[in-house]
Design a protein around this motif. Structure first.
Motif, mmCIF file in Angstrom:
data_model
loop_
_atom_site.group_PDB
_atom_site.id
_atom_site.type_symbol
_atom_site.label_atom_id
_atom_site.label_comp_id
_atom_site.label_asym_id
_atom_site.label_seq_id
_atom_site.Cartn_x
_atom_site.Cartn_y
_atom_site.Cartn_z
ATOM 1 N N ALA A 214 0.824 -1.209 0.000
ATOM 2 C CA ALA A 214 0.000 0.000 0.000
ATOM 3 C C ALA A 214 0.858 1.259 0.000
ATOM 4 N N LEU A 215 1.882 1.291 0.849
ATOM 5 C CA LEU A 215 2.755 2.467 0.885
ATOM 6 C C LEU A 215 3.483 2.635 -0.443
ATOM 7 N N GLY A 216 3.894 1.525 -1.057
ATOM 8 C CA GLY A 216 4.548 1.585 -2.360
ATOM 9 C C GLY A 216 3.646 2.149 -3.445
ATOM 10 N N ALA A 217 2.334 1.981 -3.261
ATOM 11 C CA ALA A 217 1.364 2.521 -4.220
ATOM 12 C C ALA A 217 0.924 3.932 -3.864
ATOM 13 N N GLY A 218 1.543 4.523 -2.845
ATOM 14 C CA GLY A 218 1.228 5.893 -2.467
ATOM 15 C C GLY A 218 0.015 6.040 -1.567
ATOM 16 N N ARG A 219 -0.432 4.940 -0.964
ATOM 17 C CA ARG A 219 -1.597 4.999 -0.085
ATOM 18 C C ARG A 219 -1.163 5.249 1.357
ATOM 19 N N ALA A 220 -2.082 5.759 2.156
ATOM 20 C CA ALA A 220 -1.889 5.819 3.603
ATOM 21 C C ALA A 220 -2.292 4.471 4.186
ATOM 22 N N VAL A 221 -1.735 4.157 5.351
ATOM 23 C CA VAL A 221 -1.964 2.839 5.941
ATOM 24 C C VAL A 221 -2.358 2.987 7.405
ATOM 25 N N PHE A 222 -3.393 2.246 7.783
ATOM 26 C CA PHE A 222 -3.876 2.159 9.158
ATOM 27 C C PHE A 222 -3.807 0.685 9.532
ATOM 28 N N LEU A 223 -2.851 0.338 10.398
ATOM 29 C CA LEU A 223 -2.537 -1.056 10.685
ATOM 30 C C LEU A 223 -3.144 -1.523 11.997
ATOM 31 N N GLU A 224 -3.570 -2.778 12.023
ATOM 32 C CA GLU A 224 -3.833 -3.403 13.313
ATOM 33 C C GLU A 224 -2.506 -3.753 13.966
ATOM 34 N N LYS A 225 -2.515 -3.844 15.290
ATOM 35 C CA LYS A 225 -1.329 -4.288 15.992
ATOM 36 C C LYS A 225 -1.399 -5.816 16.145
ATOM 37 N N PRO A 226 -0.260 -6.459 16.360
ATOM 38 C CA PRO A 226 1.095 -5.911 16.313
ATOM 39 C C PRO A 226 1.507 -5.615 14.877
ATOM 40 N N LEU A 227 2.567 -4.836 14.723
ATOM 41 C CA LEU A 227 3.060 -4.584 13.376
ATOM 42 C C LEU A 227 3.357 -5.889 12.672
ATOM 43 N N SER A 228 3.941 -6.824 13.412
ATOM 44 C CA SER A 228 4.308 -8.126 12.864
ATOM 45 C C SER A 228 4.558 -9.067 14.020
ATOM 46 N N HIS A 229 4.621 -10.360 13.738
ATOM 47 C CA HIS A 229 5.075 -11.313 14.745
ATOM 48 C C HIS A 229 6.603 -11.414 14.727
ATOM 49 N N ASP A 230 7.233 -10.702 13.797
ATOM 50 C CA ASP A 230 8.690 -10.710 13.619
ATOM 51 C C ASP A 230 9.220 -9.317 13.969
ATOM 52 N N THR A 231 9.878 -9.190 15.113
ATOM 53 C CA THR A 231 10.324 -7.881 15.572
ATOM 54 C C THR A 231 11.408 -7.296 14.681
ATOM 55 N N VAL A 232 12.301 -8.121 14.177
ATOM 56 C CA VAL A 232 13.356 -7.620 13.286
ATOM 57 C C VAL A 232 12.749 -7.033 12.019
ATOM 58 N N ALA A 233 11.795 -7.746 11.433
ATOM 59 C CA ALA A 233 11.124 -7.243 10.234
ATOM 60 C C ALA A 233 10.352 -5.971 10.544
ATOM 61 N N ALA A 234 9.713 -5.902 11.709
ATOM 62 C CA ALA A 234 8.969 -4.700 12.090
ATOM 63 C C ALA A 234 9.901 -3.510 12.227
ATOM 64 N N ARG A 235 11.062 -3.731 12.826
ATOM 65 C CA ARG A 235 12.017 -2.633 13.008
ATOM 66 C C ARG A 235 12.482 -2.095 11.656
ATOM 67 N N ARG A 236 12.788 -2.979 10.740
ATOM 68 C CA ARG A 236 13.226 -2.542 9.409
ATOM 69 C C ARG A 236 12.116 -1.786 8.693
ATOM 70 N N PHE A 237 10.888 -2.279 8.820
ATOM 71 C CA PHE A 237 9.752 -1.615 8.184
ATOM 72 C C PHE A 237 9.584 -0.193 8.723
ATOM 73 N N VAL A 238 9.636 -0.051 10.043
ATOM 74 C CA VAL A 238 9.446 1.268 10.655
ATOM 75 C C VAL A 238 10.549 2.226 10.218
ATOM 76 N N GLU A 239 11.775 1.759 10.163
ATOM 77 C CA GLU A 239 12.887 2.618 9.735
ATOM 78 C C GLU A 239 12.672 3.103 8.302
ATOM 79 N N ARG A 240 12.261 2.205 7.425
ATOM 80 C CA ARG A 240 12.018 2.599 6.024
ATOM 81 C C ARG A 240 10.842 3.566 5.928
ATOM 82 N N ALA A 241 9.780 3.268 6.654
ATOM 83 C CA ALA A 241 8.580 4.116 6.593
ATOM 84 C C ALA A 241 8.871 5.509 7.132
#
Length: 329
Positions: free
Chosen positions: A90-117
């Motif tokens: 969605a972000l790659g397509a220029g959309r805004a995103v409203f996520l349910e928690k948790p971001l992910s079950h994978d904390t490492v992947a979540a951290r990388r996602f947040v840094e990029r976002a």
């Protein structure tokens, strides 16, 4: 696409389980809707049947990709493993995103996602409804007025008759599992967000978690934390109440105590004991109002306006603490 405050934001929903249905109902019942539904998708035939019951005029889109293509704002209410891939698309397509928690079950992947976002200035928020809770606003006001004084201690308690709760049985396949489910991710995270918002950064000092012998979710936790320097004691357990769930967040200081009870009741301790705020409502009545407030904020976020939704960084901090508690088992 929405371009002015007077325009309804086109809302797409992926995942029509409990939370997807609740948010849709909140949107349909909003007295001044800030969003219009542009598409909804869930692969489950049962979800399609529920959608017909909620609104006979609505039908499932053909795919997740179609929902993303047609929306301004994507609400992601799928199981946790799907959160980041859908958000990235969605972000790659220029959309805004409203996520349910948790971001992910994978904390490492979540951290990388947040840094990029964060680096890209993405419009993204997380659905911690306490960000729009009148009860939480009341607690904040009491604390600001000196009802507690300098916070000295916080106690968080959650209890469940069974896990998943009775109304979550349709999602038991993942909610009951150790990999993605459990009450610490699903419930305790809300109270950790509340703690982070009102008291400051979280630091886990010690924790223990108990699990059944199989791959099932935790049955009990206990942890000690610090929140902005305030000591926090957290306890949770399954089979410790006859109710679906009960919870309390109790802050004490030299001037007195305040608490949030059963999600939506703000109370202040006085000479005669605990007294609820005059406008207190049970959670069943409060929840739709809170979700409508969340929709207002999500629409503002989509338009690039100020809002107070939970940020990706706040959600990541909460997730890191949750996963550390579970890892202590």
């Amino acid at each position: 696409m929405a371009s002015a405050a007077s325009d309804a934001v086109a809302l797409g929903i992926i995942g029509f389980g409990i939370m997807g249905e609740r948010l849709l109902r909140a949107a349909l019942g909003h007295p001044a809707p800030p969003v219009r539904l542009s598409g909804i998708w869930d692969p489950s035939p049962a979800a399609a049947e529920r959608l017909k019951e909620v609104s006979p005029d609505l039908s499932m889109a053909g795919s997740a990709e179609a929902v993303i293509a047609g929306c301004d704002l994507l609400y992601i209410a799928a199981p946790p493993a799907a959160h980041l891939p859908l958000a990235e698309a969605a972000l790659g397509a220029g959309r805004a995103v409203f996520l349910e928690k948790p971001l992910s079950h994978d904390t490492v992947a979540a951290r990388r996602f947040v840094e990029r976002a964060e680096a890209s200035g993405a419009r993204a928020g997380v659905n911690f409804p306490m960000a729009s809770s009148p009860a939480v606003a009341g607690l904040r006001d009491w604390i600001g007025e000196g009802a507690v004084g300098m916070p000295a201690s916080l106690e968080i308690e959650v209890a469940f008759a069974t896990w998943p709760r009775s109304w979550q049985r349709d999602a038991a396949a993942w909610l009951s599992g150790r990999a993605e489910g459990g009450f610490t991710r699903e419930v305790v995270s809300h109270f950790l967000f509340l703690t982070r918002r009102l008291l400051g950064p979280l630091s886990l000092e010690s924790a223990r978690a108990r699990f059944p012998g199989d791959e099932g979710a935790e049955t009990a936790i206990e942890a000690r934390l610090s929140a902005g320097g305030t000591p926090v004691l957290l306890r949770g357990g399954v089979g410790t109440t006859e109710r679906d769930d009960t919870n309390s967040w109790t802050l004490r200081g030299p001037a007195g105590a305040v608490r949030l009870r059963d999600w939506s009741v703000a109370e202040r301790e006085g000479p005669g004991g605990w007294a609820a705020a005059p406008d207190a409502l049970p959670n069943e009545r409060m929840r739709p109002l809170v979700l409508q407030g969340q929709l207002d904020k999500a629409a503002a976020m989509t338009r690039g306006e100020p809002h107070s939704l939970a940020t990706l960084r706040e959600a990541l901090e909460v997730q890191e603490v949750v996963e550390a508690i579970l890892a202590a088992g």
